[in-house]
Enzyme design. Structure first.
Site, PDB file in Angstrom:
ATOM      1  N   LYS A   1     -39.976  -9.837   6.231  1.00 27.03           N
ATOM      2  CA  LYS A   1     -38.831  -8.910   6.140  1.00 27.03           C
ATOM      3  C   LYS A   1     -39.203  -7.502   6.624  1.00 27.03           C
ATOM      4  CE  LYS A   1     -36.423 -12.132   4.075  1.00 27.03           C
ATOM      5  NZ  LYS A   1     -35.832 -13.166   4.928  1.00 27.03           N
TER       6      LYS A   1
HETATM    7  C1  LIG Z   1     -30.280 -13.916   3.865  1.00 24.14           C
HETATM    8  C2  LIG Z   1     -31.360 -14.332   2.925  1.00 24.14           C
HETATM    9  N1  LIG Z   1     -31.063 -14.514   1.632  1.00 24.14           N
HETATM   10  C3  LIG Z   1     -31.990 -14.863   0.732  1.00 24.14           C
HETATM   11  C4  LIG Z   1     -33.297 -15.073   1.096  1.00 24.14           C
HETATM   12  C5  LIG Z   1     -34.252 -15.555   0.067  1.00 24.14           C
HETATM   13  O1  LIG Z   1     -35.357 -14.736  -0.110  1.00 24.14           O
HETATM   14  P1  LIG Z   1     -36.725 -15.354  -0.647  1.00 24.14           P
HETATM   15  O2  LIG Z   1     -37.326 -16.163   0.434  1.00 24.14           O
HETATM   16  O3  LIG Z   1     -37.527 -14.158  -1.028  1.00 24.14           O
HETATM   17  O4  LIG Z   1     -36.387 -16.186  -1.861  1.00 24.14           O
HETATM   18  C6  LIG Z   1     -33.672 -14.873   2.436  1.00 24.14           C
HETATM   19  C7  LIG Z   1     -35.052 -14.998   2.925  1.00 24.14           C
HETATM   20  O5  LIG Z   1     -35.773 -15.875   2.924  1.00 24.14           O
HETATM   21  C8  LIG Z   1     -32.672 -14.518   3.375  1.00 24.14           C
HETATM   22  O6  LIG Z   1     -32.983 -14.347   4.668  1.00 24.14           O
END
Ligand SMILES: Cc1ncc(COP(=O)(O)O)c(C=O)c1O
Length: 362
Positions: A185
């Site tokens: 990110k």
């Molecule tokens: C749009 C979006 N929402 C939610 C997530 C979930 O984040 P995480 O992987 O930290 O659980 C991500 C990334 O992976 C994402 O790109």
């Protein structure tokens, strides 16, 4: 080869500070819910223009914890964009709530506010706006709708650290925003991490309980919570990197500008340039009707690309119950999107080579 993303190189400018920060935590003997986390929570809340930040284990659980804290009755409906990453929708299902799909605007590829109101029923409790690729949804239009129907406006800001709506960072948060600090990110940890950012003090406090087994006091449990804490090592890493986020986003913006001004291939659809300053440019997503040929051509030129995402959520094996749902705009987008390399270590020379190669595609 120009890599799509090389995390080792991306973290290299911070390497010494990161190693010192990790060492500090190792030596402190305090690894969970400590000073690093409270410092990060204060810093990130301030950065976002909100009163509260609650660090959690990842972006998915940030979304889940917001929904759990709102305590909507089982079977309540949440409006979701059909074009998003699966985590947005999983969070709704995990709380026994019902996702109600809305097609994207074909230009922004984000939830189309003009299609939201027709989906609202007496079971609707919230709109989940996803700032996909780093661009803020039309929060003003969505806010008008949530006010009219007394709904919560929550956001998935996992791809949008530092993005703004109408020039203001706090305007993209909604009532509560879920962030992911997954290593790729714009603000990435060295492992999993996430946060909820909100100016709703009651909600923030409830999430503080819920992320820690429903407890704010050792062995006293007021709610049935989960274990979703952002650990001290990841918080220390984020404290090192947060001060550089704006400069790094500015570099992303410069590269986006180079692409937007330089790419002239008529068959390629570029992302809209109307919010260039507000967009966090997490991904630079273009569309081509012959994606496979275009991707193969770039690969021959030594340019690595990616696809966010190849298969819509409602067509995934995990969501067989939605396979008959027809979402033609979303389906077309998933057939055509390609993400070009755009990151803080991509050079002007590399971007010029990418632009020149794209413009020569026959
Ligand atoms: C749009 C979006 N929402 C939610 C997530 C979930 O984040 P995480 O992987 O930290 O659980 C991500 C990334 O992976 C994402 O790109």
């Amino acid at each position: 080869m120009i890599p799509f993303l090389d995390l080792k190189q991306i973290n290299a400018p911070h390497q010494q500070a990161l190693e010192e920060a990790v060492q500090r935590v190792v030596r402190s003997g305090w690894y969970i819910l400590g000073h690093e986390l409270s410092a990060f929570e204060d810093n990130f809340a301030k950065y976002c223009g909100a009163s509260h930040c609650v660090g959690v284990a990842n972006g998915l659980e940030a979304l889940q914890l917001i929904l759990q804290a709102y305590d909507f009755p089982r079977g309540s409906e949440v409006i979701v964009p059909a074009n998003t990453y699966i985590a947005s929708v999983l969070s709704v299902n995990f709380l026994d709530l019902v996702p109600v799909w809305v097609e994207p605007d074909p230009t922004t590829l984000l939830i189309d506010p003009t299609q939201v109101e027709e989906k609202i029923t007496n079971k609707t409790k919230a709109i989940l706006a996803v700032h996909l690729y780093g661009r803020s949804c039309d929060m003003s239009a969505l806010r008008t709708i949530t006010q009219r129907h007394d709904l919560k406006l929550m956001t998935d800001a996992a791809q949008a650290h530092g993005a703004r709506h109408q020039g203001q960072r706090d305007k993209m948060l909604g009532d509560a925003a879920a962030f992911s600090f997954y290593p790729t990110k714009n603000l990435g940890a060295l492992g999993d991490a996430g946060a909820v950012v909100t100016s709703d003090a009651t909600l923030a406090e409830k999430i503080r309980y819920l992320r820690n087994y429903g407890s704010l006091q050792k062995y006293v449990n007021d709610y049935q919570g989960i274990n979703s804490r952002l650990d001290e090592i990841q918080a220390a890493v984020l404290n090192v990197k947060l001060p550089y986020l704006d400069a790094e986003n500015e570099r992303r913006r410069q590269l986006a500008r180079l692409y937007l001004n330089g790419i002239t291939l008529p068959s390629l659809v570029l992302p809209p340039a109307d919010q260039i300053e507000d967009d966090a440019w997490h991904l630079f997503v273009v569309r081509h009707p012959h994606r496979e040929a275009f991707v193969a051509y770039l690969s021959e030129k030594g340019i690595q690309t990616n696809v966010h995402y190849p298969l819509p959520i409602h067509k995934q094996k995990a969501y067989q119950r939605y396979h008959d749902v027809s979402l033609p705009v979303t389906e077309q987008i998933h057939r055509e999107v390609i993400s070009l390399p755009l990151n803080t270590v991509l050079t002007d020379e590399q971007s010029a080579y990418i632009i020149e190669s794209i413009n020569q595609f026959a």
